[in-house]
Design a protein around this motif. Structure first.
Motif, short mmCIF file in Angstrom:
data_model
loop_
_atom_site.label_atom_id
_atom_site.label_comp_id
_atom_site.label_asym_id
_atom_site.label_seq_id
_atom_site.Cartn_x
_atom_site.Cartn_y
_atom_site.Cartn_z
N PHE A 78 40.76 42.99 32.75
CA PHE A 78 40.70 43.19 31.31
C PHE A 78 41.46 42.08 30.57
O PHE A 78 42.57 41.70 30.96
CB PHE A 78 41.31 44.55 30.95
N PHE B 38 32.82 38.43 31.00
CA PHE B 38 31.87 39.49 30.65
C PHE B 38 32.31 40.16 29.36
O PHE B 38 33.49 40.51 29.21
CB PHE B 38 31.80 40.55 31.74
N GLU C 225 37.24 38.75 43.36
CA GLU C 225 38.14 39.70 42.69
C GLU C 225 37.33 40.59 41.76
O GLU C 225 36.21 40.24 41.36
CB GLU C 225 39.21 38.96 41.89
N GLY C 226 37.91 41.73 41.39
CA GLY C 226 37.27 42.57 40.40
C GLY C 226 37.52 42.03 39.00
O GLY C 226 38.40 41.20 38.79
N PRO C 227 36.74 42.48 38.02
CA PRO C 227 36.97 42.06 36.63
C PRO C 227 38.37 42.46 36.16
O PRO C 227 38.85 43.55 36.49
CB PRO C 227 35.90 42.81 35.85
N TYR D 136 36.19 40.94 29.71
CA TYR D 136 36.78 40.90 31.04
C TYR D 136 36.58 39.50 31.61
O TYR D 136 35.60 38.82 31.33
CB TYR D 136 36.09 41.91 31.97
N LYS E 186 36.49 37.39 35.36
CA LYS E 186 36.31 37.65 36.79
C LYS E 186 36.36 36.37 37.59
O LYS E 186 35.58 35.44 37.35
CB LYS E 186 34.98 38.38 37.05
#
Lengths: 113, 114
Positions: B46, B89, B42-44, B36, B38
């Motif tokens: 994909f 991540f 913001e959110g992670p 992921y 990020k």
């Protein structure tokens, strides 16, 4: 196609209070997971909901609870807030089975003072 | 008990060169791995995934390699672009457990310099 939406985006609470965070999953997804991301760390799994039931739980105390509604949206509740609960709370939605990636919302930044 | 580890907190590369991000895991039951990206606030998002039955998966500029015997995976970005600057991540799951629970590493901050 709306992705995962979370509310609120930011929140400040006092130690000892209770907080409720909300999440609407991506269209077509029926499984919702919650993660806590502390500063400088990766997201940590809190729990997952499927068919309105908690399917699995991570290593978090009972102060953390949740709920899933018939429309698949979900809430995360945290009672008796501690300073250490300050973090980014992420909601992710996915399909329930097989190899499947999770789609994340933008998160709720919770600050406990 | 850190089951997924990213031992490099940061990486800096020149635009156009290759970026290699590494990840190690300890749980031999993991059979699905994801990367992921990020950005701040913001959110992670994909990026790419790989099943344990494969050793390589490619998607455009992104390639993930899996070495099961070493319990190691890596993400290659070629060529690197300034817009790739973000926190990356790696995550792992046990598909056979049918829970979709993801275990994340601590993240690696990639900076791509123009």
């Amino acid at each position: 196609d709306a992705g995962v939406t979370q509310s609120p985006t930011h929140l400040i609470k006092t130690r000892g209070q209770q907080v409720t965070l909300r999440c609407s999953p991506k269209s077509g997804h029926d499984t919702v997971s919650w993660y806590q991301q502390a500063l400088g760390q990766g997201p940590q799994f809190i729990f997952q909901y499927y068919e309105e039931e908690e399917r699995q739980r991570g290593n978090f105390p009972d102060r953390f609870s949740g709920h899933q509604f018939p429309n698949y949206s979900s809430e995360l509740n945290v009672n008796a807030l501690l300073l250490g609960d300050s973090a980014l709370y992420l909601c992710a939605s996915s399909h329930p089975w097989g190899n499947t990636e999770a789609f994340f919302g933008q998160g709720t930044r919770l600050t406990v003072v | 008990d850190q089951q997924v580890k990213q031992n490099s907190p940061s990486l800096s590369v020149q635009e156009g060169r290759i970026s290699i991000l590494n990840c190690d895991y300890t749980n031999s039951m993991f059979d699905y791995f994801l990367w992921y990206k990020k950005y701040p606030a913001e959110g992670p998002t994909f990026l790419i995934s790989i099943s344990s039955i494969k050793d390589k998966n490619e998607d455009g500029r992104f390639t993930v390699f899996l070495n099961k015997s070493a319990k190691h995976l890596s993400l290659h970005i070629v060529p690197s672009q300034p817009g790739d600057s973000a926190v990356y991540f790696c995550a792992a799951s046990e598909v056979s457990s049918n829970t979709g629970k993801l275990i994340f590493g601590q993240g690696t901050t990639l900076q791509v310099k123009p």
